[in-house]
Design an enzyme around this catalytic site. Structure first.
Site, mmCIF file in Angstrom:
data_model
loop_
_atom_site.group_PDB
_atom_site.id
_atom_site.type_symbol
_atom_site.label_atom_id
_atom_site.label_comp_id
_atom_site.label_asym_id
_atom_site.label_seq_id
_atom_site.Cartn_x
_atom_site.Cartn_y
_atom_site.Cartn_z
ATOM 1 N N ARG A 6 -4.182 -2.821 -3.591
ATOM 2 C CA ARG A 6 -2.477 -3.660 -2.504
ATOM 3 C C ARG A 6 -2.280 -4.867 -2.755
ATOM 4 O O ARG A 6 -1.754 -5.458 -3.012
ATOM 5 C CB ARG A 6 -2.450 -3.307 -1.095
ATOM 6 C CG ARG A 6 -1.417 -3.681 -0.595
ATOM 7 C CD ARG A 6 -1.164 -3.593 1.019
ATOM 8 N NE ARG A 6 -0.540 -4.356 1.803
ATOM 9 C CZ ARG A 6 -0.571 -5.066 2.838
ATOM 10 N NH1 ARG A 6 -1.694 -5.256 3.457
ATOM 11 N NH2 ARG A 6 0.319 -5.576 3.075
ATOM 12 N N HIS A 41 0.675 -6.062 -5.025
ATOM 13 C CA HIS A 41 1.409 -7.277 -4.878
ATOM 14 C C HIS A 41 1.628 -8.137 -5.469
ATOM 15 O O HIS A 41 2.217 -9.177 -5.250
ATOM 16 C CB HIS A 41 0.766 -7.473 -3.052
ATOM 17 C CG HIS A 41 1.399 -6.240 -2.413
ATOM 18 N ND1 HIS A 41 2.123 -6.033 -1.138
ATOM 19 C CD2 HIS A 41 1.562 -4.757 -2.360
ATOM 20 C CE1 HIS A 41 2.474 -5.114 -1.117
ATOM 21 N NE2 HIS A 41 2.159 -4.549 -1.340
ATOM 22 N N HIS A 90 -0.926 6.607 -3.761
ATOM 23 C CA HIS A 90 -1.084 6.990 -1.485
ATOM 24 C C HIS A 90 -2.157 7.567 -1.283
ATOM 25 O O HIS A 90 -2.081 8.109 -0.055
ATOM 26 C CB HIS A 90 0.278 7.545 -1.795
ATOM 27 C CG HIS A 90 1.028 6.362 -1.155
ATOM 28 N ND1 HIS A 90 2.508 6.308 -1.850
ATOM 29 C CD2 HIS A 90 1.230 5.500 -0.194
ATOM 30 C CE1 HIS A 90 3.023 4.841 -0.616
ATOM 31 N NE2 HIS A 90 2.105 4.756 0.179
ATOM 32 N N THR A 91 -2.671 8.157 -2.763
ATOM 33 C CA THR A 91 -3.464 8.931 -2.137
ATOM 34 C C THR A 91 -5.148 8.945 -1.324
ATOM 35 O O THR A 91 -5.663 9.111 -0.635
ATOM 36 C CB THR A 91 -4.407 10.366 -3.495
ATOM 37 O OG1 THR A 91 -5.373 11.191 -3.126
ATOM 38 C CG2 THR A 91 -5.262 9.528 -4.084
ATOM 39 N N TRP A 129 -1.560 9.228 3.887
ATOM 40 C CA TRP A 129 -0.723 10.310 3.207
ATOM 41 C C TRP A 129 -1.059 11.774 3.426
ATOM 42 O O TRP A 129 -1.367 12.553 2.315
ATOM 43 C CB TRP A 129 -0.118 9.587 2.168
ATOM 44 C CG TRP A 129 0.802 8.465 2.085
ATOM 45 C CD1 TRP A 129 2.021 8.706 1.824
ATOM 46 C CD2 TRP A 129 0.529 7.385 2.532
ATOM 47 N NE1 TRP A 129 3.085 7.464 1.714
ATOM 48 C CE2 TRP A 129 1.659 6.697 2.201
ATOM 49 C CE3 TRP A 129 -0.750 6.451 2.857
ATOM 50 C CZ2 TRP A 129 1.566 5.358 2.551
ATOM 51 C CZ3 TRP A 129 0.035 5.143 3.353
ATOM 52 C CH2 TRP A 129 1.045 4.387 2.794
ATOM 53 N N THR A 130 -2.824 11.478 2.674
ATOM 54 C CA THR A 130 -3.507 12.762 2.665
ATOM 55 C C THR A 130 -4.863 12.819 3.734
ATOM 56 O O THR A 130 -5.655 11.991 4.401
ATOM 57 C CB THR A 130 -4.286 12.345 0.918
ATOM 58 O OG1 THR A 130 -5.502 11.456 0.886
ATOM 59 C CG2 THR A 130 -3.099 11.912 -0.016
ATOM 60 N N ASP A 188 -7.451 11.570 -5.696
ATOM 61 C CA ASP A 188 -7.346 12.364 -6.211
ATOM 62 C C ASP A 188 -5.513 12.582 -6.410
ATOM 63 O O ASP A 188 -5.630 11.639 -6.189
ATOM 64 C CB ASP A 188 -7.929 13.770 -6.108
ATOM 65 C CG ASP A 188 -7.801 13.657 -4.158
ATOM 66 O OD1 ASP A 188 -7.226 12.964 -4.161
ATOM 67 O OD2 ASP A 188 -8.914 14.082 -3.742
ATOM 68 N N ASP A 232 8.363 8.414 -0.629
ATOM 69 C CA ASP A 232 7.228 9.694 -1.326
ATOM 70 C C ASP A 232 8.200 10.764 -1.611
ATOM 71 O O ASP A 232 7.744 11.254 -2.783
ATOM 72 C CB ASP A 232 6.436 9.840 -0.251
ATOM 73 C CG ASP A 232 5.387 9.357 0.335
ATOM 74 O OD1 ASP A 232 5.182 8.137 -0.787
ATOM 75 O OD2 ASP A 232 5.258 8.323 1.558
#
Length: 348
Positions: free
Chosen positions: A80, A84, A227-228, A269-270, A277, A299
């Site tokens: 991040r 950013h 986002h994984t 998210w996962t 992955d 998403d």
């Protein structure tokens, strides 16, 4: 507004690390303080009159960063941070450093205090010991190095990075607020932190933000796949639950099977949110996915939009294809707006 890097959003407020009590947030020492380069570590260019970082310094800094990430599970917040910093770039502006991008300006106030950057002073402070040990390595290089290393250490692709970025020198070289994407619509049903980035649809907003940087649809989707990794926290983005069964510390999230997640809580998210992955895409496409996993508007639009969907489906079906596209997109993002010395950069 809920700003997260939507590829960057991938990292938006996806963040696994909590600062130890001994670590203050953004400190005055980061605001423009420069460190004199040790002459024994510098390579002087007689032609240009410049001091350039050496490959050995860069290798040493990378080793230190890898140790920090492994110890703290800080992969998401480091991704991040890099994104950013680089994600402020405006490809229509040709003058450096006004064009923004990967120039290290995020370490300065006001940029570090922009709403989308909540919590990132933690990551900057985590890298300060590395800067102190290797003062010739620019902040811009450290931020991008940490981002790429975080991906690789979590099992993601190796990214063909180059270094030698020149740093922004002070707060006057910070980018304006509002350049980063929103994950959900804000007041009035609009996405976007400033008028030229506003849109009433998530796909339209993503394109306005990432096209401004010079990125295309494939790159938007590939970067979103990061986002994984990571989680959303209400105290940073306004999104996410207090905790879920995936973030309460009861499950192993790392690819290497080691325990530890850093700060507990938030929404991921996962399921294995410290493993890089293609599970972000398989989860987003699964209508029966656990409701405790995040599926935000930015998403879901990846599978609904006719320009994004072919890439989202390709990455869902093939992790190799995702890794190939992701590595290229991450490299491009990491170099946006950067000025390199030497001009060709330094590979390690």
């Amino acid at each position: 507004k809920y700003a997260i890097l939507a590829a960057l959003a991938a990292a938006g407020s996806a963040d696994a690390f909590m600062a130890p009590s001994s670590m203050s947030l953004f400190t005055p020492s980061l605001r423009g303080a420069s460190v004199n380069a040790a002459s024994s570590r510098c390579v002087r260019s007689a032609a240009l009159g410049l001091e350039m970082v050496s490959a050995d310094d860069l290798k040493g800094a990378k080793k230190e960063i890898e140790g920090i990430i492994d110890k703290t599970n800080a992969n998401p917040i480091m991704i991040r941070l890099g994104w950013h910093d680089s994600g402020t770039h405006d490809a229509s502006i040709k003058e450096w450093p006004k064009c923004g991008g990967a120039i290290g300006s995020i370490r300065f106030d006001p940029e570090i205090n922009h709403g989308a950057n909540a919590g990132l002073s933690i990551a900057v402070n985590m890298l300060e010991p590395v800067k102190k040990k290797y003062p010739e390595v620019s902040y811009a290089d450290l931020f991008q190095m940490a981002s790429a290393a975080a991906v690789e250490l979590a099992g993601g692709p190796k990214i063909d990075m180059k270094y030698g970025r020149v740093d922004a020198k002070g707060p006057e070289e910070c980018s304006p607020e509002g350049n980063l994407p929103d994950a959900e619509a804000g007041d009035g049903g609009k996405y976007g932190g400033k008028p030229e980035m506003e849109d009433t649809t998530p796909n339209g907003h993503l394109r306005k933000v990432f096209y401004r940087m010079g990125l295309n649809d494939e790159e938007i989707v590939a970067l979103s796949g990061a986002h994984t990794l990571g989680r959303a926290f209400k105290d940073r983005s306004g999104l996410g639950a207090e905790k879920t069964k995936y973030t309460d510390g009861s499950k192993v999230a790392r690819k290497d099977g080691k325990e530890g997640i850093g700060r507990k809580g938030g929404s991921s998210w996962t399921e294995k949110w410290l493993t890089f992955d293609n599970s972000y895409f398989t989860t987003m496409a699964d209508e029966k996915a656990d409701a405790e996993l995040l599926k935000l508007s930015t998403d879901k639009t990846l599978f609904d939009d006719e320009g994004f969907a072919p890439f989202a489906n390709k990455f869902k079906d093939s992790q190799d294809e995702f890794f190939k596209s992701y590595a290229a997109a991450h490299k491009k993002l990491s170099e946006l707006g950067s000025k390199f010395e030497p001009e060709a950069g330094i590979k390690i």
